[in-house]
Design a protein around this motif. Structure first.
Motif, short mmCIF file in Angstrom:
data_model
loop_
_atom_site.label_atom_id
_atom_site.label_comp_id
_atom_site.label_asym_id
_atom_site.label_seq_id
_atom_site.Cartn_x
_atom_site.Cartn_y
_atom_site.Cartn_z
N ALA A 50 0.84 -1.20 0.00
CA ALA A 50 0.00 0.00 0.00
C ALA A 50 0.87 1.25 0.00
O ALA A 50 0.50 2.28 -0.57
CB ALA A 50 -0.92 -0.01 1.21
N TYR A 51 2.04 1.17 0.64
CA TYR A 51 2.96 2.31 0.67
C TYR A 51 3.38 2.70 -0.74
O TYR A 51 3.42 3.89 -1.07
CB TYR A 51 4.18 1.97 1.52
CG TYR A 51 5.25 3.02 1.50
CD1 TYR A 51 5.09 4.21 2.23
CD2 TYR A 51 6.41 2.86 0.76
CE1 TYR A 51 6.07 5.19 2.20
CE2 TYR A 51 7.38 3.82 0.72
CZ TYR A 51 7.21 4.99 1.45
OH TYR A 51 8.17 5.94 1.41
N MET A 52 3.67 1.72 -1.57
CA MET A 52 4.09 2.01 -2.94
C MET A 52 2.97 2.66 -3.73
O MET A 52 3.19 3.60 -4.49
CB MET A 52 4.55 0.72 -3.63
CG MET A 52 5.09 0.96 -5.02
SD MET A 52 6.56 1.99 -5.04
CE MET A 52 7.78 0.80 -4.61
N ILE A 53 1.75 2.20 -3.55
CA ILE A 53 0.62 2.79 -4.26
C ILE A 53 0.39 4.23 -3.80
O ILE A 53 0.11 5.11 -4.62
CB ILE A 53 -0.64 1.92 -4.06
CG1 ILE A 53 -0.45 0.58 -4.77
CG2 ILE A 53 -1.88 2.62 -4.58
CD1 ILE A 53 -1.54 -0.43 -4.52
N VAL A 54 0.53 4.50 -2.52
CA VAL A 54 0.39 5.87 -2.01
C VAL A 54 1.48 6.77 -2.58
O VAL A 54 1.21 7.91 -2.98
CB VAL A 54 0.40 5.89 -0.46
CG1 VAL A 54 0.54 7.29 0.08
CG2 VAL A 54 -0.85 5.22 0.08
N MET A 55 2.70 6.27 -2.65
CA MET A 55 3.79 7.08 -3.20
C MET A 55 3.58 7.36 -4.70
O MET A 55 3.84 8.47 -5.16
CB MET A 55 5.14 6.35 -2.99
CG MET A 55 5.55 6.27 -1.54
SD MET A 55 5.69 7.88 -0.76
CE MET A 55 7.07 8.56 -1.62
#
Length: 112
Positions: free
Chosen positions: A59-64
């Motif tokens: 999810a962190y990668m998608i937010v970034m």
């Protein structure tokens, strides 16, 4: 990211000083730049979401990626207005000659 910022600034400056924006406002241009920019931006965002979802479940990668996409779109949008502002400041007399109602209150402008 720096390359994106510089290239957008160069493209906008060329379009501003070549008269492309005036042609777009007067309807003389054959293509719609804002539609092209919006379509390519949304296509980029969708492609990044699909790649992130298929490759990783982070999810962190998608937010970034979402934040990067929003920053790219805002940069492209704001840089257009920054160049217009600079052009108007440098060429105020030309702007007044082309648009006599420029800078007047809304009640005293002539519409139509």
């Amino acid at each position: 990211m720096l390359f994106l910022l510089v290239s957008i600034q160069i493209i906008n400056a060329k379009m501003l000083y070549s008269g492309t924006y005036t042609k777009l406002e007067n309807g003389e241009s054959k293509f719609n730049v804002s539609l092209i920019i919006a379509a390519s931006s949304f296509g980029y965002i969708i492609a990044q979401f699909l790649m992130s979802y298929l490759v990783t479940d982070s999810a962190y990668m998608i937010v970034m990626i979402t934040a990067y996409s929003v920053i790219s779109i805002v940069t492209a949008y704001l840089s257009t207005y920054i160049h217009r502002f600079i052009f108007i400041k440098k060429n105020y007399e030309k702007v007044i000659k082309s648009y006599p109602d420029f800078g007047k209150p809304k009640t005293s402008r002539k519409f139509g």
